[in-house]
Design a protein around this motif. Structure first.
Motif, mmCIF file in Angstrom:
data_model
loop_
_atom_site.group_PDB
_atom_site.id
_atom_site.type_symbol
_atom_site.label_atom_id
_atom_site.label_comp_id
_atom_site.label_asym_id
_atom_site.label_seq_id
_atom_site.Cartn_x
_atom_site.Cartn_y
_atom_site.Cartn_z
ATOM 1 N N MET A 115 0.832 -1.205 0.000
ATOM 2 C CA MET A 115 0.000 0.000 0.000
ATOM 3 C C MET A 115 0.871 1.261 0.000
ATOM 4 O O MET A 115 0.556 2.249 -0.679
ATOM 5 N N LEU A 116 1.970 1.236 0.740
ATOM 6 C CA LEU A 116 2.850 2.405 0.789
ATOM 7 C C LEU A 116 3.506 2.645 -0.570
ATOM 8 O O LEU A 116 3.707 3.806 -0.977
ATOM 9 N N ARG A 117 3.801 1.567 -1.285
ATOM 10 C CA ARG A 117 4.348 1.732 -2.638
ATOM 11 C C ARG A 117 3.319 2.371 -3.561
ATOM 12 O O ARG A 117 3.647 3.244 -4.376
ATOM 13 N N LEU A 168 -0.472 4.204 7.222
ATOM 14 C CA LEU A 168 -1.246 4.507 6.025
ATOM 15 C C LEU A 168 -1.613 5.992 5.953
ATOM 16 O O LEU A 168 -1.542 6.614 4.893
ATOM 17 N N SER A 169 -2.006 6.560 7.087
ATOM 18 C CA SER A 169 -2.320 7.995 7.080
ATOM 19 C C SER A 169 -1.054 8.811 6.873
ATOM 20 O O SER A 169 -1.067 9.860 6.211
ATOM 21 N N GLY A 170 0.076 8.325 7.409
ATOM 22 C CA GLY A 170 1.344 9.013 7.210
ATOM 23 C C GLY A 170 1.774 9.043 5.760
ATOM 24 O O GLY A 170 2.516 9.937 5.336
ATOM 25 N N ALA A 171 1.277 8.068 4.979
ATOM 26 C CA ALA A 171 1.590 8.027 3.547
ATOM 27 C C ALA A 171 0.661 8.905 2.722
ATOM 28 O O ALA A 171 0.817 8.985 1.501
ATOM 29 N N GLY A 172 -0.316 9.533 3.377
ATOM 30 C CA GLY A 172 -1.224 10.436 2.662
ATOM 31 C C GLY A 172 -2.595 9.853 2.375
ATOM 32 O O GLY A 172 -3.418 10.504 1.740
ATOM 33 N N PHE A 173 -2.849 8.629 2.837
ATOM 34 C CA PHE A 173 -4.163 8.037 2.600
ATOM 35 C C PHE A 173 -5.190 8.638 3.552
ATOM 36 O O PHE A 173 -4.910 8.892 4.733
ATOM 37 N N LEU A 174 -6.402 8.845 3.036
ATOM 38 C CA LEU A 174 -7.525 9.370 3.817
ATOM 39 C C LEU A 174 -8.553 8.267 3.994
ATOM 40 O O LEU A 174 -8.918 7.576 3.042
ATOM 41 N N PHE A 175 -9.041 8.098 5.235
ATOM 42 C CA PHE A 175 -10.039 7.075 5.552
ATOM 43 C C PHE A 175 -10.659 7.414 6.898
ATOM 44 O O PHE A 175 -10.076 8.151 7.693
ATOM 45 N N PRO A 176 -11.861 6.919 7.179
ATOM 46 C CA PRO A 176 -12.477 7.168 8.486
ATOM 47 C C PRO A 176 -11.629 6.557 9.601
ATOM 48 O O PRO A 176 -11.183 5.410 9.491
ATOM 49 N N ARG A 177 -11.406 7.306 10.663
ATOM 50 C CA ARG A 177 -10.621 6.805 11.796
ATOM 51 C C ARG A 177 -11.563 6.062 12.737
ATOM 52 O O ARG A 177 -12.462 6.652 13.338
ATOM 53 N N VAL A 178 -11.341 4.775 12.857
ATOM 54 C CA VAL A 178 -12.211 3.907 13.634
ATOM 55 C C VAL A 178 -11.384 3.218 14.704
ATOM 56 O O VAL A 178 -10.149 3.098 14.581
ATOM 57 N N GLU A 179 -12.022 2.770 15.781
ATOM 58 C CA GLU A 179 -11.336 1.986 16.801
ATOM 59 C C GLU A 179 -10.662 0.796 16.109
ATOM 60 O O GLU A 179 -11.329 0.010 15.433
ATOM 61 N N PRO A 180 -9.341 0.649 16.227
ATOM 62 C CA PRO A 180 -8.601 -0.285 15.378
ATOM 63 C C PRO A 180 -9.102 -1.719 15.368
ATOM 64 O O PRO A 180 -9.085 -2.378 14.327
ATOM 65 N N GLU A 181 -9.568 -2.222 16.518
ATOM 66 C CA GLU A 181 -9.973 -3.631 16.567
ATOM 67 C C GLU A 181 -11.435 -3.857 16.192
ATOM 68 O O GLU A 181 -11.876 -4.998 16.037
ATOM 69 N N LEU A 182 -12.207 -2.779 16.009
ATOM 70 C CA LEU A 182 -13.642 -2.941 15.791
ATOM 71 C C LEU A 182 -13.988 -3.593 14.449
ATOM 72 O O LEU A 182 -14.825 -4.506 14.413
ATOM 73 N N PRO A 183 -13.424 -3.187 13.302
ATOM 74 C CA PRO A 183 -13.786 -3.858 12.051
ATOM 75 C C PRO A 183 -13.516 -5.357 12.054
ATOM 76 O O PRO A 183 -14.323 -6.135 11.533
ATOM 77 N N ARG A 184 -12.401 -5.795 12.652
ATOM 78 C CA ARG A 184 -12.138 -7.240 12.720
ATOM 79 C C ARG A 184 -13.216 -7.947 13.536
ATOM 80 O O ARG A 184 -13.677 -9.035 13.169
ATOM 81 N N ARG A 185 -13.626 -7.336 14.627
ATOM 82 C CA ARG A 185 -14.661 -7.956 15.467
ATOM 83 C C ARG A 185 -15.999 -8.015 14.731
ATOM 84 O O ARG A 185 -16.722 -9.008 14.817
ATOM 85 N N LEU A 186 -16.336 -6.960 14.004
ATOM 86 C CA LEU A 186 -17.599 -6.929 13.281
ATOM 87 C C LEU A 186 -17.615 -7.920 12.122
ATOM 88 O O LEU A 186 -18.652 -8.506 11.806
#
Length: 418
Positions: free
Chosen positions: A82-84, A113-131
């Protein structure tokens, strides 16, 4: 096709990137997202299996990044890739994940990923995996009082034997974690099992620690399938929220949406918004629920913490779909309000034909589906972007034969697998 003369202006300096891991080149959702933002003048990029996928053929695509993956790679390798991609694009870019693996990777590696310039909703990191985990989702439903099918989480073959002795058949088996479905799947997908003997026969192949959940089967003659697509901001407030009803899916009653309608359902919209607020999610969601007429409850079957493949069913009267809402919000622009287009229909051409044949044989109907569509959006065919349709046809020969085989098997054995 979407509305090009929309009453809002997007930031055309911020591209979008379709992020997908694993080999599923015939993905109409990615094509839909490329068209949705591309028609507004947003530069669109996509990670693709090769240069000959339908997404790569779209006239609205600025550039494809061919990157064959399985979805089972180490996260660090995927992040490095992704960084590439970020370096090649060279400017801030909105990420649009189309599968659970991509959504989870983004959530769990937000800083690089955000440091590389990507924009995305900031979510609790473990929540998408749990869902995305069937067990994790069920636990959240229990915790927050959201109805879901009765579910068992067997830890051994012995647990399955005990479950089978007391279960009412048919039952449904699903892979417990979304992240083993490609590397170590216990079942090919959502699988209806008709008999005790059938369950025990399958279970012998699942090993000592079966990676499945077993659920009650909601009889199709007593149920109706509904979907919710939405985009939620950092306060878990909906900036765009839509409800609709599935008419057909493939494989029947268990697979991907093949035909659906926009249907206003305030009760379902309130239920979804309340649940999202309770768990504190932010971003795009795609929910599958089954209305059980026996007890009058909407039972949550799946929570996809990302864009759903059929998201283009839903567009507001102001021209907003969930992908446009996310791009506008992440680039600091207002998201116009507007009512959903009740009665609008969505058809996935390559899977709706076998689904139509299967549903006609079963006699299943969807009472809430309107008798006539107020408009129709096709997943693949678009007058301003024809190449993805023909590319899909060229690559559909083998999958099409598989669909026909599944239809034959469904009719012969009365079982369904997605």
């Amino acid at each position: 096709m979407g509305n090009d003369s929309v009453p809002f202006a997007v930031d055309r300096e911020v591209p979008g990137l379709i992020v997908k891991f694993g080999s599923y080149p015939l993905h109409h959702g990615g094509v839909g997202a490329i068209r949705s933002l591309g028609r507004l003048g947003v530069p669109m990029y996509a990670i693709t299996e090769d240069r000959y996928t339908p997404a790569a053929a779209s006239r609205h695509l600025t550039g494809a990044f061919p990157w064959p993956t399985t979805g089972a790679e180490e996260p660090e390798r995927l992040v490095d890739g992704m960084l590439r991609v970020a370096r090649r694009i060279g400017r801030p870019t909105v990420l649009i994940p189309t599968d659970e693996e991509a959504a989870v990777l983004i959530a769990e590696h937000q800083e690089p990923l955000s440091g590389a310039g990507f924009l995305f909703p900031r979510v609790e990191p473990e929540l998408p995996r749990r869902l995305a985990s069937k067990q994790g989702l069920h636990e959240l439903c229990v915790e927050h009082g959201i109805a879901s099918p009765a579910t068992s989480f067997p830890e051994s073959y012995g647990d399955i034997v005990k479950f089978a002795a007391a279960a009412a058949f048919p039952v449904v088996a699903k892979n417990r974690e979304a992240f083993t479905r490609r590397s170590r799947p216990a079942v090919n997908g959502t699988t209806r099992i008709e008999t005790l003997e059938g369950l025990l026969g399958l279970a012998r192949d699942w090993g000592e620690r079966p990676g499945v959940i077993l659920q009650e089967y909601l009889p199709r003659e007593q149920a109706e399938d509904w979907i919710v697509h939405a985009y939620f901001d950092a306060d878990s407030e909906p900036r765009a929220l839509f409800t609709g009803v599935k008419v057909r899916s493939w494989p029947p009653h268990a697979g991907m949406t093949a035909n659906a309608y926009v249907v206003d359902n305030p009760e379902l919209a309130d239920l979804a918004a309340r649940f999202i607020k309770q768990i504190g999610f932010t971003g795009v969601i795609d929910l599958d629920l089954r209305f059980d007429r026996r007890d009058g409850q909407y039972k949550l079957l799946d929570f996809n913490p990302r864009m759903g493949a059929q998201f283009r069913l839903f567009e507001s009267e102001s021209g907003i779909d969930v992908v446009r809402a996310m791009h506008l919000h992440l680039t600091g622009r207002p998201v116009p309000e507007g009512e959903q287009r009740a009665g609008h229909r969505y058809i996935v051409e390559n899977i709706d034909l076998p689904a139509l044949l299967a549903y006609r044989r079963s006699g299943y109907t969807t009472p809430h589906a309107p008798p006539h569509a107020s408009g129709t959006e096709l997943a693949w065919l678009a007058a301003d972007d024809m190449k993805p349709f023909f590319t899909m046809l060229a690559r559909f020969v083998r999958p099409g034969a598989k669909h026909l085989y599944q239809l034959w098997r469904t009719n012969k054995h009365g079982s369904t697998t997605s």
